[in-house]
Design an enzyme around this catalytic site. Structure first.
Site, mmCIF file in Angstrom:
data_model
loop_
_atom_site.group_PDB
_atom_site.id
_atom_site.type_symbol
_atom_site.label_atom_id
_atom_site.label_comp_id
_atom_site.label_asym_id
_atom_site.label_seq_id
_atom_site.Cartn_x
_atom_site.Cartn_y
_atom_site.Cartn_z
ATOM 1 C CG ASP A 1 -1.983 1.025 1.223
ATOM 2 O OD1 ASP A 1 -2.216 1.640 0.171
ATOM 3 O OD2 ASP A 1 -2.608 1.232 2.284
ATOM 4 C CG ASP B 1 -1.841 7.578 1.298
ATOM 5 O OD1 ASP B 1 -1.403 8.717 1.489
ATOM 6 O OD2 ASP B 1 -2.287 7.188 0.194
ATOM 7 C CG ASP C 1 -2.083 1.939 6.549
ATOM 8 O OD1 ASP C 1 -2.192 1.827 5.304
ATOM 9 O OD2 ASP C 1 -2.549 2.897 7.184
#
Length: 293
Positions: free
Chosen positions: A51, A53, A237
């Protein structure tokens, strides 16, 4: 407004190396480095899927300020350019925004939670999502016209999705954001996929496709170019990454970044972006060192 898509239930996992009463045992970072190091010491290769961000960059108040550190980019470049490495970044951001932020020609990019993919000899846009693109665009245009009536509301159109940001909306006005979104969707007679992120509401086409399906799609198309055996890693996350953790269970090193959510389907956990950077440096060095032999 009721969410159409909500955070999936997660089953309890092991404690990821954190004992109940204080001192941390051998860290998950050390375990991952040991397993990947053993792999790279042989003839295998690495497929890194991550990922953006909260994983490659820290979470910031304004998503526009999420800038990739040069040191992180350098490690990703080293891994992507190695004949034993492949890098794919899978994000909720729009494809072009993601590609501009990472800016690595050799990487694979998947935007809108995997609905669109681009990379060396790769191009994909989910056909069912494309069929719903006019509806998504109409909803985005309607919301953009109404956004000025709600101070702080910002509408971000994407190729196959739309994001409604409310970080700067007063707490007693957030209900109006949800009301305007519900009205826009109802007016265009559509059943879209809706879920809440961090101070953002994401609206996507209603298709049976997640980051998990996207990660598997990428793997199937790059595996023939990577030396066997190939080790997969998936880092994320966000709760949308849980789909990938579940789908890749037993087939990849799945790694949740951050301690905000105690339960995860991921096998490992890294504390924060700084540990991700340590992992990337080790992977890049291992892949490059073996390539020089």
């Amino acid at each position: 407004m009721r969410d159409v898509e909500t955070e999936p239930a997660t089953r309890p996992r092991r404690d990821h190396g954190v004992p109940r009463h204080g001192a941390r045992r051998v860290s998950d970072l050390a375990r991952i480095l040991a397993e990947a190091g053993d792999w790279l010491a042989g003839e295998g290769s690495i497929l890194l899927m991550t990922d953006y961000d909260g994983t490659l960059t820290p979470i910031v108040d304004d998503p526009g300020h999420a800038v990739l550190a040069e040191g992180t980019r350098e490690q990703l470049v080293r891994l992507a350019r190695s004949p034993r490495g492949c890098v794919a970044v899978i994000s909720g951001r729009g494809l072009e925004d993601l590609r501009a932020r990472v800016a690595i020609p050799d990487a694979i990019y998947a935007g809108c939670h995997g609905l669109e993919v681009a990379g060396p000899a790769l191009a994909f846009r989910h056909p069912d999502a494309l069929a719903q693109q006019p509806i998504v665009r109409a909803v985005a245009e309607t919301l953009a016209r109404r956004a000025p009536s709600v101070p702080g509301m910002r509408v971000e159109p994407k190729s196959l999705a739309v994001a409604v940001h409310y970080r700067h909306v007063a707490a007693d006005e957030i209900r109006r954001v949800e009301t305007e979104l519900a009205r826009a969707i109802r007016e265009h007679g559509s059943r879209l996929k809706i879920f809440h992120g961090t101070k953002v509401i994401e609206v996507l086409p209603q298709v049976a496709w997640t980051k998990g399906e996207c990660a598997s799609w990428i793997r199937e198309r790059v595996q023939s170019a990577l030396p066997e055996p190939a080790l997969w890693l998936y880092l994320g996350d966000d709760w949308t990454d849980e789909h990938a953790f579940a789908m890749l269970s037993g087939r990849a090193l799945t790694i949740r970044v951050g301690d905000a959510v105690p339960a995860s389907r991921a096998t490992y956990r890294l504390r924060d972006v700084s540990e991700v950077q340590q992992l990337l440096a080790a992977l890049a060095e291992g892949a490059a060192a073996r390539s020089r032999v």
